[in-house]
Design an enzyme around this catalytic site. Structure first.
Site, PDB file in Angstrom:
ATOM      1  N   GLY B  41     -14.412  13.228  -3.893  1.00 56.81           N
ATOM      2  CA  GLY B  41     -13.918  12.047  -4.605  1.00 56.81           C
ATOM      3  C   GLY B  41     -14.853  10.871  -4.423  1.00 56.81           C
ATOM      4  NE  ARG B 338       1.950  -3.959  -8.040  1.00 59.11           N
ATOM      5  CZ  ARG B 338       0.718  -3.510  -7.943  1.00 59.11           C
ATOM      6  NH1 ARG B 338       0.493  -2.292  -7.511  1.00 59.11           N
ATOM      7  NH2 ARG B 338      -0.295  -4.270  -8.271  1.00 59.11           N
ATOM      8  CD  GLU B 432      -2.998   6.599  -5.585  1.00 56.76           C
ATOM      9  OE1 GLU B 432      -4.017   6.211  -6.165  1.00 56.76           O
ATOM     10  OE2 GLU B 432      -1.934   6.855  -6.172  1.00 56.76           O
ATOM     11  NE  ARG B 442      -0.941   0.446  -4.190  1.00 57.78           N
ATOM     12  CZ  ARG B 442      -1.285  -0.436  -5.129  1.00 57.78           C
ATOM     13  NH1 ARG B 442      -1.652  -1.657  -4.800  1.00 57.78           N
ATOM     14  NH2 ARG B 442      -1.249  -0.109  -6.413  1.00 57.78           N
ATOM     15  CG  LEU B 448      -8.459  -2.725  -5.550  1.00 52.98           C
ATOM     16  CD1 LEU B 448      -9.027  -3.898  -6.324  1.00 52.98           C
ATOM     17  CD2 LEU B 448      -9.011  -1.431  -6.107  1.00 52.98           C
TER      18      LEU B 448
END
Lengths: 249, 645
Positions: B41, B338, B432, B442, B448
């Site tokens: 990744g 959120r 992640e 989160r 980031l």
């Protein structure tokens, strides 16, 4: 909407390519261009054919992975968007749409509409960075950077590396791409110490990989989905000239 | 059977990381050259880890599925990156960032990890500035900040609405430098298919070349998986099309525990779903909530009229608008975390107040435009407004945006200890892909931060503690039976998939999986829904393996086969998510069980029984996985009910 698609099909880099004609029906105008291709691929799978290969990932215009040559224009008829941001409401019922891969010698076709853009990575590897390693750096606010410079650097850094500039250029020049990175780093104090070496190395690599020269038609700027400015090319030329004249390297 | 040992250093919270670094074992430069590290990744975590390890002198091989490391989905993060710099002098500190992150995660994250994250956050900003990341600056030339959900200070650094892009390009540039130097070897368009264990330790991977279909073997003294999250299990999410949880799932099947799979973040501000041909959802940055006000009509008749096209949002008078976040959460208003904003939107829409298709609410900038002027709003959010207009053909300067929650991020992931090592020795997980720092929810601009913290400042230390014991291990040839067996299993799986020659396309199954997950394991979960989901997923898995149709061949580029391989893992992952969600009899963060809520409709935790990390261990095909519990002990923070009122 009902549409006729003429799509470039090519099995691999060595195979001979050809246009194939397909029909898609009942496409919603709110559908994105790539979703329309998804629908076509579902049809092809239904008919047991190999789906059309096309690069795509984020589908929101930032990863730079997608890039189709649509009716003779990179990323299609709209200005300032990538292929994935193009929506079918931009076309009319009954239209014929011609879809090709990027055509440039340094971007060989891998399959169908997928091309190999690793040449861009190779150019960046020649010096598209500040040579710091992790740790041991000063505080972020240690060096003030005039807002204007920071903003201009950001505008240049917005390049997504999609390759539309190369595809648009009759010379397959990568000047807009290279100059965006050169500019970003030339505008910032962090990039100055290596500026002369950077511009020479990146330009040399660009030439070596077979990208053409710039003849100031600015097709690159017109087709860039991120609207990177041609003034970056001017800045790169100035940096290059200064490096050649003044640099001790 | 594994035992979970989180390896948290002793001592006061603020000294743990310092102490760890002082006590850890290092590898001398001559030995570093002899050690191979595989990184899978190239997002923030992977690219920064590979660049840092390469610069230290290790032999690094890094793999990505795209044509270039710069495509990784970190690039799509818009809003910003948090750090406890306290440049605005508004009362921020490492302690406050730590506290906000733990609270934002609804007291389900490990204290020591989160404190370390807050501690290194400042280094991230310095590092990125040194790389030439063009962060936004003020007229004095200093770094600018903005505020984000779940915080009362301005600690978010940003680069227009493209912060993820700029940070990723920074990490990509550091990676490019190391590739040029020869310390890192880059392999594009190769997908990890399996991790290879030799004598119980991770010693390599099997990849599939996405251009030729060729299976290849790679050796490493250690393997780092930084392959992101599994939000695409829901089919429609803000994740990129190719983002997938396959690599992490392979690790799970080789013995790495999978932690808290049910913790999924549903982001409140995404462009609503508009058709069944839709392939993905687009996020509108959380930063919009700084100046945008969220509302639905106060009177249900107005909502109906809007849905039927008889009224426009601008026809609704101020007093007839319900700014429900400001009403319910006066202290944080539109900037609640959120999970809370998402649930509040769902609550209004379920009650019949939704606009658009009924599954949407307004995000309105008219008062910001009045207060600041159009120019200032354009300077702040111009690119986001433009993006919205391109997708919806509506102008947000004139009419409010419509938004609805969508799957965005997965807090769950591979269980890792303080060193980011999974329960398989030599197998590490970063970004992640691991579960470590965000608990059950989160905060914005923290992904980031975590990706870069793991890659630049944590893993380069902790992996050495492991590799120091590997300096006597000779590279293992990839011809040993373990590699043979792993490659054979992958080849057989591919062959089996291709030979099904069924009647339903891969996308059909993906969409079906997405429907089940969104409806039953989505924003509001119930025991009944989850109990229904489990047999549905089992049936879907059987149907997939009996009826999937994959056209094309195996030895050239074949996107249908790629999708099918990932989907086969996603169906299994979905089963574990449902199981985990059913077992967690409480509501916390992104996991909301409707049976467990307060009278005001807020998440009701059950700390007595569930203050633990649920780490699931694979027991074999068809066998129930085993649950291990890592108890969370809050020594330094007082556990409270989360309150943003």
């Amino acid at each position: 909407m009902n549409l006729t698609l003429k799509i470039w099909r090519q099995e691999n880099a060595r195979a001979k390519g050809r246009f194939e004609t397909y029909k898609v029906e009942n496409i919603s105008p709110d559908c994105s261009f790539l979703e329309m291709l998804d629908i076509l691929n579902e049809q092809l799978v239904d008919k047991l054919s190999h789906p059309v290969c096309f690069d795509n990932d984020c589908r929101e215009g930032i990863c730079g992975m997608c890039g189709l040559y649509i009716n003779g224009r990179p990323h299609g008829p709209d200005d300032g968007v990538t292929t994935c941001q193009l929506h079918m409401r931009r076309f009319k019922d009954g239209d014929t749409i011609v879809i090709e891969p990027w055509r440039a010698r340094p971007f060989p076709v891998i399959r169908d509409l997928v091309v190999d853009r690793t040449a861009f990575d190779k150019i960046i590897q020649e010096g598209g960075y500040v040579s710091v390693t992790t740790g041991g750096v000063p505080d972020g606010n240690a060096i003030p950077i005039p807002k204007k410079n920071a903003d201009e650097a950001m505008d240049a850094a917005a390049c997504i590396g999609c390759g539309a500039c190369v595809a648009a250029c009759k010379n397959a020049s990568a000047m807009l791409f290279v100059s965006a990175k050169v500019s970003q780093l030339a505008l910032l104090p962090q990039g100055r110490p290596e500026a002369a070496r950077r511009v020479q190395a990146m330009v040399a690599k660009m030439d070596e990989l077979g990208f053409g020269n710039c003849t100031n038609t600015y097709a690159c700027e017109a087709e860039c989905p991120k609207q990177i400015k041609r003034s970056n090319i001017a800045r790169m030329n100035r940096e290059f000239l200064c490096a050649k004249v003044c640099s001790e390297e | 059977m594994v035992t979970l040992n989180s390896k948290i250093p002793q001592g006061p919270l603020s000294e743990k990381w310092t102490k760890y670094k002082a006590d850890q074992k290092l590898v001398n430069p001559a030995n570093k050259r002899k050690l191979d590290v595989i990184v899978v990744g190239t997002g923030l975590a992977g690219a920064s880890a590979a660049a840092s390890l390469g610069a230290l002198g290790f032999n690094v091989k890094i793999f990505c599925i795209s044509d270039s490391p710069r495509r990784a989905h970190s690039i799509a993060a818009q809003g910003g990156v948090n750090a406890a710099k306290n440049y605005p002098n508004d009362g921020d500190s490492i302690g406050r960032l730590f506290y906000d992150t733990i609270k934002g995660g609804d007291y389900r994250a490990r204290e020591a990890n989160v404190y370390r994250l807050a501690e290194v956050s400042n280094n991230i900003i310095d590092q990125c500035v040194a790389q030439g990341v063009p962060f936004a600056r003020d007229y004095a030339g200093m770094l600018d900040n903005r505020s984000f959900g779940g915080a009362q200070v301005s600690r978010t650094f940003y680069a227009k609405g493209q912060t993820g892009q700029q940070l990723l390009l920074g990490a990509y540039s550091a990676l490019s430098k190391e590739i040029k130097a020869g310390t890192v070897k880059m392999y594009e368009r190769k997908e990890m298919m399996d991790v290879v264990l030799v004598d119980g330790k991770a010693r390599g991977i099997i990849t599939r070349d996405l251009q030729t279909g060729k299976l290849e073997r790679w050796f490493g003294h250690a393997v780092v998986v930084a392959t992101g999250g599994y939000g695409n299990v829901y089919f429609l999410s803000t994740n990129a099309m190719n983002s997938n949880g396959s690599a992490a799932w392979q690790c799970y099947k080789k013995g790495a525990c999978f932690a808290n799979p049910c913790y999924v973040q549903i982001h409140p501000t995404c462009i609503p779903v508009h058709g069944d041909y839709q392939s993905k959802l687009t996020l509108m940055s959380e930063s919009l909530r700084n100046d945008g006000r969220i509302w639905v009509p106060k009177n249900i008749e107005d909502s109906v009229a809007i849905r039927e096209g008889r009224l426009k949002p601008t026809d609704i008078a101020e007093e007839n608008r319900d700014y429900y976040l400001e009403r319910r959460y006066p202290a944080f208003g539109n900037l609640v975390p959120r999970d809370i904003a998402s649930r509040a939107a769902k609550e209004r829409c379920d009650a019949g107040y939704g606009v658009g298709t009924g599954q949407a609410v307004y995000l309105d900038f008219s008062s910001a435009i009045k207060r600041l002027g159009k120019d200032k709003v354009e300077a702040r959010y111009g690119n986001l407004f433009q993006m919205y207009e391109k997708i919806t053909a509506q102008n947000p300067y004139e009419t409010p945006m419509m938004i609805y929650p969508a799957v965005h991020y997965t807090m769950g992931g591979l269980w890792v200890d303080y060193e980011l090592q999974t329960t398989v020795e030599g197998l590490f997980a970063a970004g992640e892909a691991n579960f470590s720092d965000h608990g059950a929810n989160r905060l914005g601009a923290s992904a980031l931060m975590q990706g870069l913290a793991d890659g630049y400042f944590v893993l380069p230390y902790t992996i050495q503690n492991y590799l120091s014991s590997e300096i006597y291990s000779q590279p293992i040839p990839t011809t040993v039976p373990e590699f043979d067996a792993a490659e054979k299993a992958v080849a057989e799986k591919i062959e089996k998939l291709m030979s099904i020659k069924g009647t339903k396309s891969v996308d059909t199954f993906q969409k079906e999986l997405g429907h089940i997950m969104w409806n039953k394991v989505g924003m509001g979960r119930t025991a009944q829904g989850l109990q229904e989901a489990i047999p549905m997923l089992k049936a879907l898995k059987e149907d997939f393996w009996a009826n999937v149709r994959i056209t094309g061949d195996t030895n050239s580029m074949n996107p249908e086969l790629e999708k099918a391989l990932r989907l086969s893992d996603h169906i299994e992952l979905a089963q574990l998510m449902a199981k985990d969600a059913l077992h967690r009899e409480e509501s916390c963060g992104g996991h909301f069980r409707e049976e467990h809520q307060t009278e005001e409709g807020e998440a009701k935790r059950n700390d007595e029984q569930f203050m633990y990390v649920a780490a699931w261990e694979y027991q074999g095909e068809g066998v129930e996985p085993q649950l291990h519990k890592e108890e969370l002990n809050y020594e330094f923070i007082k556990v409270q009910q989360r309150n943003y009122k």
